[in-house]
Write a protein that holds these residues in place. Structure first.
Motif, short mmCIF file in Angstrom:
data_model
loop_
_atom_site.label_atom_id
_atom_site.label_comp_id
_atom_site.label_asym_id
_atom_site.label_seq_id
_atom_site.Cartn_x
_atom_site.Cartn_y
_atom_site.Cartn_z
N THR A 1 57.01 -40.21 47.00
CA THR A 1 57.27 -39.29 47.82
C THR A 1 56.39 -38.08 47.50
OG1 THR A 1 58.86 -38.31 45.92
CG2 THR A 1 59.83 -39.94 47.88
N LEU A 2 56.13 -37.33 48.43
CA LEU A 2 55.44 -35.89 48.76
C LEU A 2 56.12 -34.94 49.02
CD1 LEU A 2 52.61 -34.55 47.42
CD2 LEU A 2 51.93 -35.53 49.53
N ALA A 3 55.88 -33.50 48.61
CA ALA A 3 56.79 -32.05 49.39
C ALA A 3 55.70 -31.50 49.16
CB ALA A 3 57.87 -31.95 49.03
N VAL A 4 54.98 -30.59 50.71
CA VAL A 4 53.85 -30.07 50.58
C VAL A 4 54.57 -28.28 51.71
CG1 VAL A 4 51.36 -29.40 51.74
CG2 VAL A 4 52.43 -32.10 50.61
N ARG A 5 54.35 -27.55 50.56
CA ARG A 5 54.68 -26.39 51.13
C ARG A 5 53.39 -25.92 51.98
NH1 ARG A 5 59.49 -24.46 50.71
NH2 ARG A 5 58.51 -21.66 50.65
N ARG A 6 53.58 -24.69 53.17
CA ARG A 6 52.51 -24.41 54.14
C ARG A 6 52.04 -23.28 53.13
NH1 ARG A 6 51.19 -24.34 59.43
NH2 ARG A 6 53.43 -24.96 59.39
N GLY A 7 50.76 -23.84 53.13
CA GLY A 7 49.90 -22.75 52.74
C GLY A 7 49.30 -23.60 51.32
N SER A 8 49.66 -24.56 51.15
CA SER A 8 49.05 -25.47 49.98
C SER A 8 48.84 -26.38 49.84
CB SER A 8 50.48 -26.15 49.56
OG SER A 8 51.22 -26.68 49.60
N ASP A 9 47.94 -27.02 49.09
CA ASP A 9 46.62 -28.26 48.97
C ASP A 9 47.56 -29.56 49.50
OD1 ASP A 9 44.85 -30.19 49.63
OD2 ASP A 9 43.32 -29.34 48.62
N ALA A 10 47.32 -30.20 50.10
CA ALA A 10 48.41 -31.48 49.77
C ALA A 10 47.55 -32.36 48.66
CB ALA A 10 48.37 -32.29 51.68
N SER A 11 46.39 -32.43 48.88
CA SER A 11 45.89 -33.63 47.33
C SER A 11 46.16 -32.56 46.29
CB SER A 11 44.65 -33.81 48.05
OG SER A 11 44.01 -32.00 47.78
N ARG A 12 46.80 -31.36 46.24
CA ARG A 12 46.80 -31.04 44.63
C ARG A 12 48.46 -31.37 44.46
NH1 ARG A 12 42.49 -28.89 42.74
NH2 ARG A 12 40.72 -28.03 43.63
N ALA A 13 49.06 -31.62 45.71
CA ALA A 13 50.43 -31.44 45.62
C ALA A 13 50.84 -32.87 44.83
CB ALA A 13 52.00 -31.64 46.89
N ARG A 14 52.05 -32.49 43.95
CA ARG A 14 52.62 -33.80 42.36
C ARG A 14 53.42 -34.96 43.65
NH1 ARG A 14 53.22 -32.42 36.75
NH2 ARG A 14 53.19 -34.46 36.26
N ALA A 15 52.39 -36.00 43.56
CA ALA A 15 53.23 -37.05 44.36
C ALA A 15 54.00 -37.71 43.26
CB ALA A 15 52.80 -37.82 45.04
N PHE A 16 55.13 -38.66 43.16
CA PHE A 16 56.11 -39.85 42.56
C PHE A 16 55.62 -40.97 43.21
CE2 PHE A 16 59.22 -43.08 43.36
CZ PHE A 16 59.14 -43.20 42.06
N TRP A 17 55.14 -41.48 42.87
CA TRP A 17 54.23 -43.16 42.62
C TRP A 17 55.27 -43.73 41.77
CZ3 TRP A 17 50.45 -44.23 46.19
CH2 TRP A 17 49.60 -43.88 46.53
N ASP A 18 55.80 -45.19 42.60
CA ASP A 18 56.21 -46.42 41.96
C ASP A 18 54.75 -47.38 41.43
OD1 ASP A 18 57.22 -49.27 41.83
OD2 ASP A 18 58.73 -48.38 41.69
N GLU A 19 54.66 -47.24 40.36
CA GLU A 19 54.11 -48.14 40.08
C GLU A 19 53.28 -49.42 40.11
OE1 GLU A 19 52.19 -46.79 36.38
OE2 GLU A 19 52.68 -44.91 36.18
N ASP A 20 54.47 -50.20 40.30
CA ASP A 20 54.46 -51.81 39.95
C ASP A 20 54.43 -51.45 41.61
OD1 ASP A 20 55.62 -52.39 37.78
OD2 ASP A 20 57.35 -52.18 37.97
N TRP A 21 54.97 -50.63 42.95
CA TRP A 21 54.70 -50.83 44.11
C TRP A 21 53.13 -50.65 44.73
CZ3 TRP A 21 53.14 -46.36 47.52
CH2 TRP A 21 53.52 -47.45 48.51
N ALA A 22 52.90 -49.36 43.75
CA ALA A 22 51.14 -49.01 44.53
C ALA A 22 50.53 -49.98 44.33
CB ALA A 22 50.96 -47.53 44.05
N ARG A 23 50.37 -50.89 42.66
CA ARG A 23 49.95 -51.78 42.06
C ARG A 23 49.62 -52.91 43.13
NH1 ARG A 23 50.49 -49.85 37.11
NH2 ARG A 23 52.29 -50.78 36.30
N ALA A 24 50.85 -53.53 43.54
CA ALA A 24 51.26 -54.24 44.49
C ALA A 24 51.07 -54.42 45.84
CB ALA A 24 52.58 -54.67 44.31
#
Length: 170
Positions: free
Chosen positions: A141-164
């Motif tokens: 999940t990721l929420a990005v407000r207008r005017g902010s940098d998407a690459s700097r927004a903090r995202a939630f990652w399910d680590e097990d899913w990401a590894r697989a």
């Protein structure tokens, strides 16, 4: 023979006109996959997004607003990748999706992107209505407000899913 050729030409012209008037796949997808209380906005942005072949399949666009505030949601499948992806490629896709939404919907204040995976449910389990159990779970999940940098927004990652799910750059 000449009459047959003329008939064939007429049929070809009529068919071409009918095809030109039919909505494209992206338009059909946009309408079918739009959600929210501002569905026409979701359809409009969906027309652009569903016309692009994304490596991670975009499954829904939602647009919701209240009292002049608007949030666009982009749901991505966490299991139906059209090709092998690395984590950084997935992040690049998310960045591009956010950019397309903000450029196409000037009134949008926020773009929320999430990826989900199905949850196995048993037979005869209630999956809709007030007593429904979830059938998917978020893995990104990721929420990005207008005017902010998407690459700097903090995202939630399910680590097990990401590894697989991704090539080994996690």
């Amino acid at each position: 023979m000449r009459a047959l050729t003329g008939t064939m030409l007429l049929l070809a012209l009529v068919s071409a006109r009918a095809l030109a008037e039919m909505p494209g796949i992206a338009e059909l997808d946009a309408d079918a996959r739009a959600a929210g209380n501002l569905k026409p906005v979701a359809v409009e942005i969906g027309d652009r997004i569903f016309s692009i072949p994304w490596p991670a399949e975009v499954t829904q666009i939602s647009a919701n607003g209240i009292q002049g505030h608007m949030v666009i949601g982009v749901r991505v499948s966490g299991v139906k990748f059209h090709r092998a992806l690395s984590r950084s490629e997935f992040v690049g896709e998310v960045d591009r999706l956010v950019s397309i939404v903000f450029s196409g919907v000037p009134a949008a204040e926020e773009v929320d992107v999430w990826a989900s995976v199905p949850i196995r449910v048993g037979k005869d389990v209630i999956v809709s209505g007030d007593l429904a159990i979830p059938t998917t779970r978020p893995v990104f999940t990721l929420a990005v407000r207008r005017g902010s940098d998407a690459s700097r927004a903090r995202a939630f990652w399910d680590e097990d899913w990401a590894r697989a799910a991704f090539k080994q750059d996690w």
